[in-house]
Design a protein around this motif. Structure first.
Motif, PDB file in Angstrom:
ATOM      1  N   VAL A   2       3.136  51.458 -34.230  1.00 50.53           N
ATOM      2  CA  VAL A   2       3.974  51.436 -35.427  1.00 50.53           C
ATOM      3  C   VAL A   2       4.782  52.716 -35.537  1.00 50.53           C
ATOM      4  O   VAL A   2       4.311  53.806 -35.212  1.00 50.53           O
ATOM      5  CB  VAL A   2       3.151  51.232 -36.721  1.00 50.53           C
ATOM      6  CG1 VAL A   2       2.445  49.890 -36.705  1.00 50.53           C
ATOM      7  CG2 VAL A   2       2.163  52.362 -36.934  1.00 50.53           C
ATOM      8  N   GLY A   3       6.020  52.556 -35.984  1.00 49.09           N
ATOM      9  CA  GLY A   3       6.806  53.703 -36.390  1.00 49.09           C
ATOM     10  C   GLY A   3       6.490  53.972 -37.853  1.00 49.09           C
ATOM     11  O   GLY A   3       6.203  53.049 -38.622  1.00 49.09           O
ATOM     12  N   VAL A   4       6.538  55.219 -38.230  1.00 47.90           N
ATOM     13  CA  VAL A   4       6.180  55.615 -39.594  1.00 47.90           C
ATOM     14  C   VAL A   4       7.358  56.346 -40.231  1.00 47.90           C
ATOM     15  O   VAL A   4       8.084  57.082 -39.557  1.00 47.90           O
ATOM     16  CB  VAL A   4       4.936  56.521 -39.597  1.00 47.90           C
ATOM     17  CG1 VAL A   4       4.569  56.912 -41.035  1.00 47.90           C
ATOM     18  CG2 VAL A   4       3.759  55.803 -38.940  1.00 47.90           C
ATOM     19  N   ALA A   5       7.543  56.116 -41.497  1.00 48.26           N
ATOM     20  CA  ALA A   5       8.618  56.779 -42.237  1.00 48.26           C
ATOM     21  C   ALA A   5       8.099  57.264 -43.583  1.00 48.26           C
ATOM     22  O   ALA A   5       7.110  56.754 -44.103  1.00 48.26           O
ATOM     23  CB  ALA A   5       9.795  55.829 -42.445  1.00 48.26           C
ATOM     24  N   TRP A   6       8.789  58.259 -44.096  1.00 52.32           N
ATOM     25  CA  TRP A   6       8.559  58.708 -45.467  1.00 52.32           C
ATOM     26  C   TRP A   6       9.800  58.362 -46.297  1.00 52.32           C
ATOM     27  O   TRP A   6      10.928  58.584 -45.846  1.00 52.32           O
ATOM     28  CB  TRP A   6       8.315  60.208 -45.527  1.00 52.32           C
ATOM     29  CG  TRP A   6       6.974  60.620 -45.011  1.00 52.32           C
ATOM     30  CD1 TRP A   6       6.676  61.049 -43.747  1.00 52.32           C
ATOM     31  CD2 TRP A   6       5.746  60.656 -45.745  1.00 52.32           C
ATOM     32  NE1 TRP A   6       5.338  61.341 -43.644  1.00 52.32           N
ATOM     33  CE2 TRP A   6       4.742  61.115 -44.869  1.00 52.32           C
ATOM     34  CE3 TRP A   6       5.380  60.355 -47.052  1.00 52.32           C
ATOM     35  CZ2 TRP A   6       3.410  61.270 -45.255  1.00 52.32           C
ATOM     36  CZ3 TRP A   6       4.062  60.503 -47.442  1.00 52.32           C
ATOM     37  CH2 TRP A   6       3.091  60.954 -46.546  1.00 52.32           C
ATOM     38  N   PHE A   7       9.555  57.849 -47.479  1.00 57.37           N
ATOM     39  CA  PHE A   7      10.585  57.612 -48.464  1.00 57.37           C
ATOM     40  C   PHE A   7      10.204  58.375 -49.732  1.00 57.37           C
ATOM     41  O   PHE A   7       9.046  58.729 -49.923  1.00 57.37           O
ATOM     42  CB  PHE A   7      10.691  56.115 -48.791  1.00 57.37           C
ATOM     43  CG  PHE A   7      11.283  55.285 -47.683  1.00 57.37           C
ATOM     44  CD1 PHE A   7      10.523  54.903 -46.592  1.00 57.37           C
ATOM     45  CD2 PHE A   7      12.614  54.874 -47.735  1.00 57.37           C
ATOM     46  CE1 PHE A   7      11.061  54.137 -45.564  1.00 57.37           C
ATOM     47  CE2 PHE A   7      13.163  54.104 -46.727  1.00 57.37           C
ATOM     48  CZ  PHE A   7      12.385  53.738 -45.640  1.00 57.37           C
ATOM     49  N   ARG A  60       6.321  50.224 -39.667  1.00 59.46           N
ATOM     50  CA  ARG A  60       6.858  48.985 -39.118  1.00 59.46           C
ATOM     51  C   ARG A  60       6.514  48.956 -37.633  1.00 59.46           C
ATOM     52  O   ARG A  60       6.238  49.993 -37.032  1.00 59.46           O
ATOM     53  CB  ARG A  60       8.366  48.896 -39.308  1.00 59.46           C
ATOM     54  CG  ARG A  60       9.136  50.039 -38.680  1.00 59.46           C
ATOM     55  CD  ARG A  60      10.619  49.924 -39.032  1.00 59.46           C
ATOM     56  NE  ARG A  60      11.211  48.699 -38.543  1.00 59.46           N
ATOM     57  CZ  ARG A  60      11.713  48.572 -37.333  1.00 59.46           C
ATOM     58  NH1 ARG A  60      11.704  49.583 -36.496  1.00 59.46           N
ATOM     59  NH2 ARG A  60      12.249  47.415 -36.965  1.00 59.46           N
ATOM     60  N   SER A  61       6.566  47.800 -37.030  1.00 60.88           N
ATOM     61  CA  SER A  61       6.214  47.673 -35.616  1.00 60.88           C
ATOM     62  C   SER A  61       7.148  48.513 -34.758  1.00 60.88           C
ATOM     63  O   SER A  61       8.338  48.635 -35.043  1.00 60.88           O
ATOM     64  CB  SER A  61       6.294  46.203 -35.189  1.00 60.88           C
ATOM     65  OG  SER A  61       5.305  45.446 -35.831  1.00 60.88           O
ATOM     66  N   ALA A 100      12.411  60.645 -43.752  1.00 57.75           N
ATOM     67  CA  ALA A 100      12.176  60.973 -42.343  1.00 57.75           C
ATOM     68  C   ALA A 100      11.444  59.821 -41.678  1.00 57.75           C
ATOM     69  O   ALA A 100      10.784  59.020 -42.351  1.00 57.75           O
ATOM     70  CB  ALA A 100      11.359  62.255 -42.208  1.00 57.75           C
ATOM     71  N   ALA A 101      11.565  59.753 -40.350  1.00 51.95           N
ATOM     72  CA  ALA A 101      10.870  58.725 -39.582  1.00 51.95           C
ATOM     73  C   ALA A 101      10.461  59.295 -38.234  1.00 51.95           C
ATOM     74  O   ALA A 101      11.077  60.246 -37.735  1.00 51.95           O
ATOM     75  CB  ALA A 101      11.747  57.486 -39.387  1.00 51.95           C
ATOM     76  N   LYS A 153      15.171  52.434 -38.227  1.00 52.38           N
ATOM     77  CA  LYS A 153      15.513  51.715 -39.445  1.00 52.38           C
ATOM     78  C   LYS A 153      15.374  52.674 -40.620  1.00 52.38           C
ATOM     79  O   LYS A 153      14.423  53.459 -40.676  1.00 52.38           O
ATOM     80  CB  LYS A 153      14.589  50.508 -39.651  1.00 52.38           C
ATOM     81  CG  LYS A 153      14.691  49.453 -38.548  1.00 52.38           C
ATOM     82  CD  LYS A 153      16.024  48.749 -38.574  1.00 52.38           C
ATOM     83  CE  LYS A 153      16.043  47.635 -37.532  1.00 52.38           C
ATOM     84  NZ  LYS A 153      17.378  46.955 -37.497  1.00 52.38           N
ATOM     85  N   TYR A 154      16.312  52.592 -41.570  1.00 53.34           N
ATOM     86  CA  TYR A 154      16.332  53.549 -42.666  1.00 53.34           C
ATOM     87  C   TYR A 154      16.237  52.902 -44.042  1.00 53.34           C
ATOM     88  O   TYR A 154      16.275  53.595 -45.059  1.00 53.34           O
ATOM     89  CB  TYR A 154      17.613  54.390 -42.586  1.00 53.34           C
ATOM     90  CG  TYR A 154      17.805  55.034 -41.231  1.00 53.34           C
ATOM     91  CD1 TYR A 154      18.734  54.527 -40.327  1.00 53.34           C
ATOM     92  CD2 TYR A 154      17.042  56.126 -40.859  1.00 53.34           C
ATOM     93  CE1 TYR A 154      18.899  55.105 -39.076  1.00 53.34           C
ATOM     94  CE2 TYR A 154      17.205  56.716 -39.608  1.00 53.34           C
ATOM     95  CZ  TYR A 154      18.129  56.204 -38.726  1.00 53.34           C
ATOM     96  OH  TYR A 154      18.292  56.781 -37.493  1.00 53.34           O
TER      97      TYR A 154
END
Length: 130
Positions: free
Chosen positions: A31-36, A98-99, A48-49, A111-112
């Protein structure tokens, strides 16, 4: 994947905080990880991702040079190191996943938008005082 964010708090302008996002339920490197973040009265925005391997990252212009995202796949945890904090960084920060396909170039997978992430942790509040 289940996510749990932590590390928020109250800090003075110019200070630092480190947020953590602990994951469970799936191979973390898949999984890719992001912060919102979402400030009062504002829409949630991308911060960030990081790619599944951790080798690639992306940042919002507003945090470039101040925030650094990393991950430790052995510990199923992603981090957001926030330095030189400003009052405008005050918000509830949430991590999302997300995958991520390691056979596809990272440049094709970024993806943003929050709608692109299907797993979310609870938010952690960051308050920066002036």
């Amino acid at each position: 994947v289940q996510l749990q964010a932590s590390g928020g708090g109250l800090v003075q302008a110019g200070g630092s905080l480190r947020l953590s996002c602990a994951a469970s339920g799936r191979t973390f490197s898949s999984v890719g990880v992001a912060w919102f973040r979402q400030a009062p009265g504002n829409d949630r925005e991308f911060v960030a991702a990081i790619s599944g391997s951790g080798y690639s990252t992306r940042y919002a212009e507003s945090v470039k040079g101040r925030f650094t995202m990393s991950r430790d796949n052995a510990k199923n945890t992603a981090f957001l190191q926030m330095n030189s904090l400003k009052p405008e960084d005050t918000a509830v920060y949430s991590c999302a996943a997300r995958s991520w396909d390691r056979t596809v170039a990272a440049a094709r997978q970024w993806k943003y938008g929050q709608q692109d992430y299907n797993s979310w942790g609870q938010g952690t509040l960051v308050t920066v005082s002036s």
